[in-house]
Design a protein around this motif. Structure first.
Motif, PDB file in Angstrom:
ATOM      1  N   HIS A 242      -8.355   4.484  -4.683  1.00  0.00           N
ATOM      2  CA  HIS A 242      -7.732   4.018  -3.438  1.00  0.00           C
ATOM      3  C   HIS A 242      -6.206   4.119  -3.514  1.00  0.00           C
ATOM      4  CE1 HIS A 242     -11.690   2.602  -2.251  1.00  0.00           C
ATOM      5  NE2 HIS A 242     -11.766   1.930  -3.395  1.00  0.00           N
TER       6      HIS A 242
ATOM      7  N   GLU B 156      -8.223   9.322  -4.957  1.00  0.00           N
ATOM      8  CA  GLU B 156      -8.990   8.754  -3.848  1.00  0.00           C
ATOM      9  C   GLU B 156     -10.003   7.732  -4.360  1.00  0.00           C
ATOM     10  OE1 GLU B 156     -10.749  11.847  -1.575  1.00  0.00           O
ATOM     11  OE2 GLU B 156      -8.838  12.839  -1.118  1.00  0.00           O
TER      12      GLU B 156
ATOM     13  N   ASN C 125       0.847  -1.193   0.000  1.00  0.00           N
ATOM     14  CA  ASN C 125       0.000   0.000   0.000  1.00  0.00           C
ATOM     15  C   ASN C 125       0.884   1.245   0.000  1.00  0.00           C
ATOM     16  OD1 ASN C 125      -2.396   1.466   0.047  1.00  0.00           O
ATOM     17  ND2 ASN C 125      -2.408   1.590   2.275  1.00  0.00           N
TER      18      ASN C 125
END
Length: 359
Positions: A232, A229, A200
């Motif tokens: 993600h 956003e 991530n």
């Protein structure tokens, strides 16, 4: 072809520079030949000249096709038979063209799947190119990668992607759009996950203007960050360049997106890190290079440091393996154990029923 190890193609670069010196030094230890099978795209005659000038015992096996490469050998593939005058330390059109010929042959073989990864040695940027730079040249030759690649400069401290390539400062703002910045962020995010295996990644975005309060930040860069956003993707900024690097904020991020060449390369070169190399991201090929110039000022003097070339080779092999491991689960995904309900009717059907009024 009896190879079992990863085939690593390496172009010899400008023949009056330090390309052959670094190649000889890199493969002077048996550990490198245990890791991969190198194919040097160059000229046996030029290589022999460099070997004599450097007074080294470097050995290589001459081949004419990549399919002839053997494990445990430094394979030197003949890219041209013409005589090339070697004048160490002096950039010439002839030495430049010899580097381009080797690159052309390597890119042709790359498209045909003759090896797994490519490492390109530097060619003199000041000579006349058919295209603005080596990156654009590689893109054009690979055909299916035109304007899709993103240059990322890497060391053990940071990975900096460049939103624009080698263009004039006055033209940078014209090349930055919401879609362009968003696409570069997406490419960097995918590269960090797929090539570097960062689950991530956190990405910092640098501002174009000194105080991060110009029109580009307001109407382009910030909206591009907000757009991530929905995907993600954790992108933050825009950060002012001086504050970001002076206060070591880069240590909190896995990747950095710079808006133009010098904005990324100057702090990268100033903050001394190890394991330096450059890679082309966003293309289906694994292509890296050492963060070097032909270094004409030290050519033929045995003063070259091969660590960047070693790291470019190590990293190319790692990226190749990481892509295989990352892609494998997606090639044969498990069947879903449930049936998706897509229409509103199905949502109503499985909703909690209301109580009857008479109840």
């Amino acid at each position: 072809m009896d190879n079992k190890k990863i085939l690593v193609a390496i172009t010899h670069g400008d023949t009056n520079g330090i390309g052959y010196e670094l190649i000889f030094k890199t493969f002077s230890t048996p550990e490198m030949l245990e890791l991969c099978t190198p194919i040097i795209y160059g000229s046996p005659k030029v290589a022999a000249y460099h070997r004599k000038a450097l007074d080294t015992q470097a050995n290589f096996t001459i081949i004419n096709h990549a399919e002839e490469a053997h494990d445990g050998k430094v394979n030197l593939l003949t890219c041209f038979n013409e005589e090339v005058k070697v004048d160490l330390g002096k950039p010439t059109q002839e030495s430049h063209q010899a580097g381009v010929k080797a690159l052309d042959k390597a890119l042709e073989d790359f498209k045909n799947g003759c090896f797994q990864v490519l490492v390109t040695m530097p060619i003199n940027k000041n000579m006349e190119y058919q295209f603005p730079g080596q990156v654009e040249y590689i893109e054009k030759k690979l055909e299916d990668t035109n304007d899709k690649s993103t240059v990322i400069i890497c060391n053990n401290l940071m990975r900096i992607a460049l939103a624009t390539k080698d263009i004039a400062i006055k033209d940078v703002s014209n090349h930055i759009t919401i879609d362009h910045v968003a696409e570069k962020l997406k490419t960097l995010h995918t590269t960090l996950r797929r090539d570097f295996r960062i689950f991530n990644p956190r990405i910092a975005v640098l501002a174009l203007n000194p105080n991060a309060d110009g029109e580009e930040e307001t109407t382009i860069i910030k909206p591009a960050i907000e757009k991530q956003e929905e995907l993600h993707i954790e992108a933050f900024g825009p950060f002012t360049t001086d504050d970001f690097f002076r206060n070591e904020k880069y240590k909190a991020f896995d990747g950095i997106l710079a808006m133009y060449h010098d904005q990324g390369t100057m702090p990268f070169n100033t903050i001394q890190g190890d394991c330096c190399f450059t890679m082309l991201a966003g293309i289906p090929y694994v292509c890296t290079s050492p963060t070097l110039s032909p270094s004409f000022e030290i050519a033929g003097q045995n003063k070259g440091d091969e660590s960047s070339l070693r790291q470019a080779i190590y990293s190319a092999i790692d990226v190749y393996r990481n892509r295989i491991n990352y892609d494998e689960p997606y090639e044969n995904p498990l069947e879903k154990l449930y049936h998706e309900k897509r229409d509103e009717g199905e949502k109503i059907r499985f909703s909690i029923p209301k109580k009857h009024e008479k109840a």
